[in-house]
Design an enzyme around this catalytic site. Structure first.
Site, PDB file in Angstrom:
ATOM      1  N   GLY A  10       0.854  -1.205   0.000  1.00 17.90           N
ATOM      2  CA  GLY A  10       0.000   0.000   0.000  1.00 17.90           C
ATOM      3  C   GLY A  10       0.880   1.242   0.000  1.00 17.90           C
ATOM      4  O   GLY A  10       0.563   2.250   0.618  1.00 17.90           O
ATOM      5  N   ARG A  14      -1.709   7.122   2.075  1.00 24.35           N
ATOM      6  CA  ARG A  14      -1.258   8.122   3.066  1.00 24.35           C
ATOM      7  C   ARG A  14      -0.285   7.503   4.050  1.00 24.35           C
ATOM      8  O   ARG A  14       0.792   8.034   4.324  1.00 24.35           O
ATOM      9  CB  ARG A  14      -2.467   8.673   3.837  1.00 24.35           C
ATOM     10  CG  ARG A  14      -3.204   9.782   3.117  1.00 24.35           C
ATOM     11  CD  ARG A  14      -4.466  10.120   3.868  1.00 24.35           C
ATOM     12  NE  ARG A  14      -5.401   9.009   3.764  1.00 24.35           N
ATOM     13  CZ  ARG A  14      -6.623   9.086   3.223  1.00 24.35           C
ATOM     14  NH1 ARG A  14      -7.067  10.234   2.794  1.00 24.35           N
ATOM     15  NH2 ARG A  14      -7.399   8.032   3.130  1.00 24.35           N
ATOM     16  N   ARG A  37      -1.732  -2.162  -5.342  1.00 26.12           N
ATOM     17  CA  ARG A  37      -2.745  -3.012  -5.952  1.00 26.12           C
ATOM     18  C   ARG A  37      -2.509  -3.106  -7.459  1.00 26.12           C
ATOM     19  O   ARG A  37      -1.984  -2.150  -8.060  1.00 26.12           O
ATOM     20  CB  ARG A  37      -4.151  -2.481  -5.640  1.00 26.12           C
ATOM     21  CG  ARG A  37      -4.410  -1.135  -6.200  1.00 26.12           C
ATOM     22  CD  ARG A  37      -5.811  -0.649  -5.918  1.00 26.12           C
ATOM     23  NE  ARG A  37      -5.857   0.795  -6.107  1.00 26.12           N
ATOM     24  CZ  ARG A  37      -5.789   1.413  -7.272  1.00 26.12           C
ATOM     25  NH1 ARG A  37      -5.668   0.720  -8.390  1.00 26.12           N
ATOM     26  NH2 ARG A  37      -5.816   2.725  -7.355  1.00 26.12           N
ATOM     27  N   GLY A 100      -1.700  -3.089   9.934  1.00 28.56           N
ATOM     28  CA  GLY A 100      -2.251  -1.841  10.456  1.00 28.56           C
ATOM     29  C   GLY A 100      -3.639  -1.522   9.951  1.00 28.56           C
ATOM     30  O   GLY A 100      -4.294  -0.613  10.460  1.00 28.56           O
ATOM     31  N   HIS A 157     -10.861  17.055  18.096  1.00 27.78           N
ATOM     32  CA  HIS A 157     -10.450  16.638  16.752  1.00 27.78           C
ATOM     33  C   HIS A 157     -10.877  17.697  15.727  1.00 27.78           C
ATOM     34  O   HIS A 157     -11.704  18.556  16.013  1.00 27.78           O
ATOM     35  CB  HIS A 157     -11.080  15.286  16.384  1.00 27.78           C
ATOM     36  CG  HIS A 157     -10.373  14.120  17.005  1.00 27.78           C
ATOM     37  ND1 HIS A 157     -10.674  13.664  18.268  1.00 27.78           N
ATOM     38  CD2 HIS A 157      -9.371  13.324  16.550  1.00 27.78           C
ATOM     39  CE1 HIS A 157      -9.893  12.639  18.559  1.00 27.78           C
ATOM     40  NE2 HIS A 157      -9.079  12.406  17.530  1.00 27.78           N
ATOM     41  N   HIS A 158     -10.345  17.536  14.525  1.00 25.44           N
ATOM     42  CA  HIS A 158     -10.665  18.413  13.386  1.00 25.44           C
ATOM     43  C   HIS A 158     -12.170  18.414  13.078  1.00 25.44           C
ATOM     44  O   HIS A 158     -12.907  17.512  13.497  1.00 25.44           O
ATOM     45  CB  HIS A 158      -9.889  17.934  12.160  1.00 25.44           C
ATOM     46  CG  HIS A 158     -10.114  16.478  11.857  1.00 25.44           C
ATOM     47  ND1 HIS A 158     -11.162  16.048  11.090  1.00 25.44           N
ATOM     48  CD2 HIS A 158      -9.448  15.361  12.260  1.00 25.44           C
ATOM     49  CE1 HIS A 158     -11.125  14.726  11.009  1.00 25.44           C
ATOM     50  NE2 HIS A 158     -10.095  14.288  11.721  1.00 25.44           N
ATOM     51  N   LYS A 161     -14.406  15.305  11.521  1.00 24.23           N
ATOM     52  CA  LYS A 161     -14.653  14.019  12.203  1.00 24.23           C
ATOM     53  C   LYS A 161     -16.153  13.832  12.434  1.00 24.23           C
ATOM     54  O   LYS A 161     -16.848  14.759  12.868  1.00 24.23           O
ATOM     55  CB  LYS A 161     -13.898  13.977  13.534  1.00 24.23           C
ATOM     56  CG  LYS A 161     -13.964  12.612  14.206  1.00 24.23           C
ATOM     57  CD  LYS A 161     -12.895  12.452  15.262  1.00 24.23           C
ATOM     58  CE  LYS A 161     -12.999  11.132  15.989  1.00 24.23           C
ATOM     59  NZ  LYS A 161     -12.818   9.981  15.090  1.00 24.23           N
ATOM     60  N   GLY A 167     -12.770   7.072  19.013  1.00 22.77           N
ATOM     61  CA  GLY A 167     -12.453   5.688  19.410  1.00 22.77           C
ATOM     62  C   GLY A 167     -11.354   5.657  20.453  1.00 22.77           C
ATOM     63  O   GLY A 167     -11.380   4.839  21.380  1.00 22.77           O
TER      64      GLY A 167
HETATM   65  P1  NAD Z   1      -5.128   5.092   1.774  1.00 21.71           P
HETATM   66  O1  NAD Z   1      -6.395   4.853   1.054  1.00 21.71           O
HETATM   67  O2  NAD Z   1      -4.457   6.421   1.669  1.00 21.71           O
HETATM   68  O3  NAD Z   1      -4.034   3.974   1.337  1.00 21.71           O
HETATM   69  C1  NAD Z   1      -4.299   2.613   1.122  1.00 21.71           C
HETATM   70  C2  NAD Z   1      -3.400   2.126   0.004  1.00 21.71           C
HETATM   71  O4  NAD Z   1      -3.558   0.704  -0.092  1.00 21.71           O
HETATM   72  C3  NAD Z   1      -3.775   2.736  -1.364  1.00 21.71           C
HETATM   73  O5  NAD Z   1      -2.616   3.242  -1.997  1.00 21.71           O
HETATM   74  C4  NAD Z   1      -4.363   1.556  -2.130  1.00 21.71           C
HETATM   75  O6  NAD Z   1      -4.129   1.630  -3.536  1.00 21.71           O
HETATM   76  C5  NAD Z   1      -3.617   0.397  -1.479  1.00 21.71           C
HETATM   77  N1  NAD Z   1      -4.351  -0.872  -1.661  1.00 21.71           N
HETATM   78  C6  NAD Z   1      -5.673  -1.082  -1.573  1.00 21.71           C
HETATM   79  N2  NAD Z   1      -5.957  -2.372  -1.851  1.00 21.71           N
HETATM   80  C7  NAD Z   1      -4.785  -2.973  -2.133  1.00 21.71           C
HETATM   81  C8  NAD Z   1      -4.413  -4.297  -2.499  1.00 21.71           C
HETATM   82  N3  NAD Z   1      -5.336  -5.246  -2.654  1.00 21.71           N
HETATM   83  N4  NAD Z   1      -3.115  -4.566  -2.690  1.00 21.71           N
HETATM   84  C9  NAD Z   1      -2.167  -3.602  -2.540  1.00 21.71           C
HETATM   85  N5  NAD Z   1      -2.459  -2.324  -2.211  1.00 21.71           N
HETATM   86  C10 NAD Z   1      -3.752  -2.026  -1.999  1.00 21.71           C
HETATM   87  O7  NAD Z   1      -5.436   4.739   3.296  1.00 21.71           O
HETATM   88  P2  NAD Z   1      -4.569   5.073   4.602  1.00 21.71           P
HETATM   89  O8  NAD Z   1      -5.042   6.313   5.229  1.00 21.71           O
HETATM   90  O9  NAD Z   1      -3.122   4.919   4.285  1.00 21.71           O
HETATM   91  O10 NAD Z   1      -5.051   3.883   5.563  1.00 21.71           O
HETATM   92  C11 NAD Z   1      -4.894   2.524   5.191  1.00 21.71           C
HETATM   93  C12 NAD Z   1      -5.421   1.634   6.319  1.00 21.71           C
HETATM   94  O11 NAD Z   1      -4.653   1.856   7.505  1.00 21.71           O
HETATM   95  C13 NAD Z   1      -6.874   1.927   6.707  1.00 21.71           C
HETATM   96  O12 NAD Z   1      -7.481   0.713   7.065  1.00 21.71           O
HETATM   97  C14 NAD Z   1      -6.721   2.840   7.901  1.00 21.71           C
HETATM   98  O13 NAD Z   1      -7.843   2.841   8.758  1.00 21.71           O
HETATM   99  C15 NAD Z   1      -5.527   2.199   8.574  1.00 21.71           C
HETATM  100  N6  NAD Z   1      -4.824   3.087   9.529  1.00 21.71           N
HETATM  101  C16 NAD Z   1      -4.443   2.548  10.699  1.00 21.71           C
HETATM  102  C17 NAD Z   1      -3.733   3.324  11.634  1.00 21.71           C
HETATM  103  C18 NAD Z   1      -3.270   2.695  12.924  1.00 21.71           C
HETATM  104  O14 NAD Z   1      -2.650   3.369  13.766  1.00 21.71           O
HETATM  105  N7  NAD Z   1      -3.534   1.417  13.114  1.00 21.71           N
HETATM  106  C19 NAD Z   1      -3.424   4.643  11.337  1.00 21.71           C
HETATM  107  C20 NAD Z   1      -3.826   5.176  10.112  1.00 21.71           C
HETATM  108  C21 NAD Z   1      -4.522   4.375   9.210  1.00 21.71           C
END
Ligand code: NAD
Length: 270
Positions: A10, A14, A37, A100, A157-158, A161, A167
């Site tokens: 991924g 972000r 992906r 994550g 928060h911003h 939200k 959470g």
């Molecule tokens: P995002 O949408 O910016 O990024 C996700 C990326 O994963 C994208 O680039 C997408 O193309 C890629 N992706 C999707 N399906 C895929 C696949 N099958 N194979 C390969 N790549 C794939 O999202 P984000 O903000 O980066 O968040 C991603 C996840 O992380 C979410 O579930 C979010 O809730 C979680 N998150 C967790 C924490 C934590 O502290 N645990 C913090 C932030 C975000």
């Protein structure tokens, strides 16, 4: 100094981009792979050039197996289906996985737990080191301080939200209730307005603020006659999740099978 080979699934997301930048700035890490992906614009492009980081010869791949072949630990912040598939590859290859992604169903969490009987998997809803520490401090303070300390949780928060309390605020409330050995839902006071009457002894109260671009602020207050203790965490950038996940990756790489949490990484596990 021995370095840990890290791959990020991924990588265009972000979190993915943040993770690669943090890994790039950490001498303990070598960026050994980047995945996206199938069909994504970044496939086959050089990740170092795309992000302006040092990752010699690492082209973005759509094949997760390639990441597991080259890395000591794979970090996945993507979508539940992809994370589940990666957990199975991690189990087959014995390579560690940092999972994550949020929003997994109970069945999907069970797949992760099963994979963790074969390899090291680290799972956390919040990778901020500070928030996980605050959770433990809250539990401990609540267990030490008596019922004459009123517990109140304030969060900001911003303005975008949509849910309240956050959470993380609820996570802190559950930690306080656990420390006090009471059932959280019996004592949670989640909304006060109008003639509410005096505060009920033993309540855990919540207050919510919204505005601007605040990434997340949480304060747990313990208030009694003439004194008050406040435990506060302020996030000013979502990069804290990436820093926590890289710390977790370095800790998890090379460990035996098990489902680990940030509490293990921080040395707080019971
Ligand atoms: P995002 O949408 O910016 O990024 C996700 C990326 O994963 C994208 O680039 C997408 O193309 C890629 N992706 C999707 N399906 C895929 C696949 N099958 N194979 C390969 N790549 C794939 O999202 P984000 O903000 O980066 O968040 C991603 C996840 O992380 C979410 O579930 C979010 O809730 C979680 N998150 C967790 C924490 C934590 O502290 N645990 C913090 C932030 C975000």
């Amino acid at each position: 100094m021995s370095q840990t080979k890290i791959a990020v699934f991924g990588c265009a997301g972000r979190m993915g981009q943040n993770l690669l930048r943090v890994a790039d700035g950490d001498d303990a890490c070598i960026i050994a792979g980047a995945g996206e992906r199938p069909g994504h614009d970044w496939i086959a492009q050089d990740i170092g050039t795309l992000l302006g980081i040092s990752a010699p010869g690492v082209a973005v791949t759509a094949d997760p197996a390639e990441l597991f072949k080259n890395a000591d630990v794979v970090i996945d912040f993507t979508m539940p289906e992809a994370t589940i598939a990666n957990a199975k590859i991690a189990a087959d290859t014995g390579v560690a996985l940092i999972a994550g992604t949020t929003g997994l169903s109970h069945d999907q969490e069970a797949v992760i737990a099963e994979a963790a009987t074969k390899t090291a998997i680290m799972r956390a809803a919040n990778f901020s080191v500070g928030v996980n520490l605050l959770e433990q401090l809250t539990k401990r303070a609540a267990s030490i301080l008596g019922q004459d300390f009123d517990i109140e949780i304030l969060e900001m928060h911003h303005k975008h939200k949509v849910d309240a309390p956050s959470g993380t605020a609820l996570m802190l409330g559950y930690a306080a209730a656990e420390g006090r050995q009471v059932n959280h839902d019996d004592v949670a006071a989640r909304g006060r307005d109008g003639i509410t009457g005096a505060r009920k002894a033993g309540d855990i109260g919540y207050a919510v603020l919204r505005g601007g671009n605040v990434a997340g602020e949480h304060t747990v207050m313990f208030a009694t006659e003439d004194e008050r203790i406040e435990l506060t965490h302020k996030a000013t950038d979502r990069g804290i999740f990436a820093k926590g996940a890289i710390r977790a990756a370095l800790w998890t790489a090379g460990r035996g099978p098990g489902l680990y949490s940030m509490l293990d990484v921080l040395g707080f596990a019971d």
